[in-house]
Scaffold this motif. Structure first.
Motif, PDB file in Angstrom:
ATOM      1  N   TYR A 112       1.436  14.832  -0.813  1.00 24.66           N
ATOM      2  CA  TYR A 112       0.680  14.262   0.298  1.00 24.66           C
ATOM      3  C   TYR A 112       0.344  15.333   1.343  1.00 24.66           C
ATOM      4  O   TYR A 112       1.135  16.262   1.568  1.00 24.66           O
ATOM      5  CB  TYR A 112       1.503  13.172   0.993  1.00 24.66           C
ATOM      6  N   LEU A 136       0.822  -1.200   0.000  1.00 18.82           N
ATOM      7  CA  LEU A 136       0.000   0.000   0.000  1.00 18.82           C
ATOM      8  C   LEU A 136       0.863   1.260   0.000  1.00 18.82           C
ATOM      9  O   LEU A 136       0.598   2.213  -0.746  1.00 18.82           O
ATOM     10  CB  LEU A 136      -0.929   0.005   1.218  1.00 18.82           C
ATOM     11  N   ALA A 141      -4.980   4.164   3.263  1.00 20.54           N
ATOM     12  CA  ALA A 141      -5.416   2.776   3.448  1.00 20.54           C
ATOM     13  C   ALA A 141      -4.483   2.021   4.379  1.00 20.54           C
ATOM     14  O   ALA A 141      -4.898   1.074   5.062  1.00 20.54           O
ATOM     15  CB  ALA A 141      -5.489   2.067   2.095  1.00 20.54           C
ATOM     16  N   GLU A 196      -0.803   4.565  -1.264  1.00 22.24           N
ATOM     17  CA  GLU A 196      -2.097   4.473  -0.586  1.00 22.24           C
ATOM     18  C   GLU A 196      -1.898   4.548   0.934  1.00 22.24           C
ATOM     19  O   GLU A 196      -2.218   3.624   1.687  1.00 22.24           O
ATOM     20  CB  GLU A 196      -2.813   3.188  -0.995  1.00 22.24           C
ATOM     21  N   ALA A 216      -2.640  11.428   3.620  1.00 24.46           N
ATOM     22  CA  ALA A 216      -3.425  11.167   2.406  1.00 24.46           C
ATOM     23  C   ALA A 216      -2.651  11.662   1.195  1.00 24.46           C
ATOM     24  O   ALA A 216      -1.943  12.675   1.267  1.00 24.46           O
ATOM     25  CB  ALA A 216      -4.777  11.875   2.482  1.00 24.46           C
ATOM     26  N   LYS A 217      -2.802  10.953   0.084  1.00 28.26           N
ATOM     27  CA  LYS A 217      -2.185  11.414  -1.160  1.00 28.26           C
ATOM     28  C   LYS A 217      -3.120  12.403  -1.832  1.00 28.26           C
ATOM     29  O   LYS A 217      -4.317  12.143  -1.988  1.00 28.26           O
ATOM     30  CB  LYS A 217      -1.906  10.228  -2.085  1.00 28.26           C
TER      31      LYS A 217
END
Length: 306
Positions: free
Chosen positions: A224, A170, A178, A175, A276-277
């Motif tokens: 990010y 991930l 996630a 990600e 978060a991206k």
């Protein structure tokens, strides 16, 4: 928490201990369950809780070409394990001598040095030469030698077993959001702030250029939303990972812009938590176009934090 790197340093120091066994290379939610169960067992029995692990990944000896990048630095792993309430961290170097131990000899090593009343392992735990030892074999030995073996079920998220391998996949895909619930926290990169080319400052968005710890995994290229700890305070921010294709010839780097920060971080070790991206890395026509996009990235991060 007491920390030891050699079995000889701990031999005979503890009795009636509760031992968590594992690689614990990510201290993810599955690992946390195993360590927490050992801590609970120790509190029940009145002994010490001991986390017995390795300072290097076993694959670095067994098959170096397959040895994975680090999910946590040694210092951060120690911090995470201490936060779970462990009394002792025994982190020994995995070497050929350990590799060649038979399962029975490894059990002897545990009993002679740690004197356990309880041992906690994951359902897929293996030990001894060629990984021939199993939790069932450990439990059989425990019934004879006087220690209990606890094997919590694997932790799952959305029907998938949590593993360090999955988390690495991930992160490498970018990600990070996630990966967070599997880790039980945001994914973190720690590193030293070094002098870059100063281009961010020229554009009006000064950045901290971070050299990640050797061997540490780094997320996919892109931008990010991050949280940055400087040691003194925490800041929200935006981080870019990549080789900055707008200005060709630049090596891959991690650059973080801290919202509301003014100061000098050169030479300091900071921690960047990836939340978060926001977008993939892009190539722009020039500095002005890049500057406009950075402004939009900061606005997107501020919306994320709201």
């Amino acid at each position: 928490m007491e920390v030891y790197s050699r079995l000889s340093d701990i031999r005979g120091r503890f009795a009636n201990s509760a031992v968590a066994l594992g690689t614990f290379d990510g201290v993810h939610v599955g690992h946390q369950q195993i360590i927490s169960r050992a801590v609970a067992c120790a509190r029940k029995s009145g002994g010490a809780s001991i986390v017995f692990t390795f300072s290097n990944h076993p694959l670095s000896v067994i098959d170096p070409d397959r040895s994975p990048p680090l999910l946590v630095t040694a210092a951060y792993r120690e911090e995470l394990i201490a936060a779970l309430g462990a009394d002792v961290l025994l982190s020994v170097a995995f070497d050929h001598a350990l590799l060649e131990l038979s399962p029975a000899a490894f059990i002897d090593l545990l009993v002679d040095n740690l004197r356990p009343s309880c041992i906690v392992v994951g359902p897929n735990y293996s030990f001894g030469h060629r990984g021939e030892g199993t939790p069932e074999m450990l439990a059989d030995a425990g019934r004879i030698r006087g220690f209990e073996v606890v094997v919590p079920p694997a932790v799952t998220k959305d029907g998938t077993v949590v593993s360090s391998t999955l988390i690495r996949q991930l992160i490498l895909a970018g990600e990070v959001a996630a990966a967070s619930p599997l880790l039980g926290r945001p994914f973190r990169v720690s590193g030293t702030v070094s002098r870059g080319e100063g281009r961010g400052r020229t554009l009006g968005f000064p950045t901290a250029n971070i050299t990640a710890a050797a061997g540490q995994i780094v997320p996919a290229d892109g931008v990010y939303a991050v949280s940055v700890s400087t040691g003194d305070a925490s800041y929200r921010g935006v981080a870019n990972i990549g080789d900055n294709p707008t200005f060709k010839g630049k090596a891959r780097s991690i650059e973080a812009h801290l919202l509301g920060f003014a100061g000098d971080l050169y030479g300091r070790t900071i921690a960047v938590d990836f939340l978060a991206k926001l977008r993939d890395e892009q190539t722009f026509a020039g500095a002005e176009e890049l500057k406009d996009q950075i402004g939009r990235d900061i606005a997107a991060a501020e919306r994320f934090f709201k």
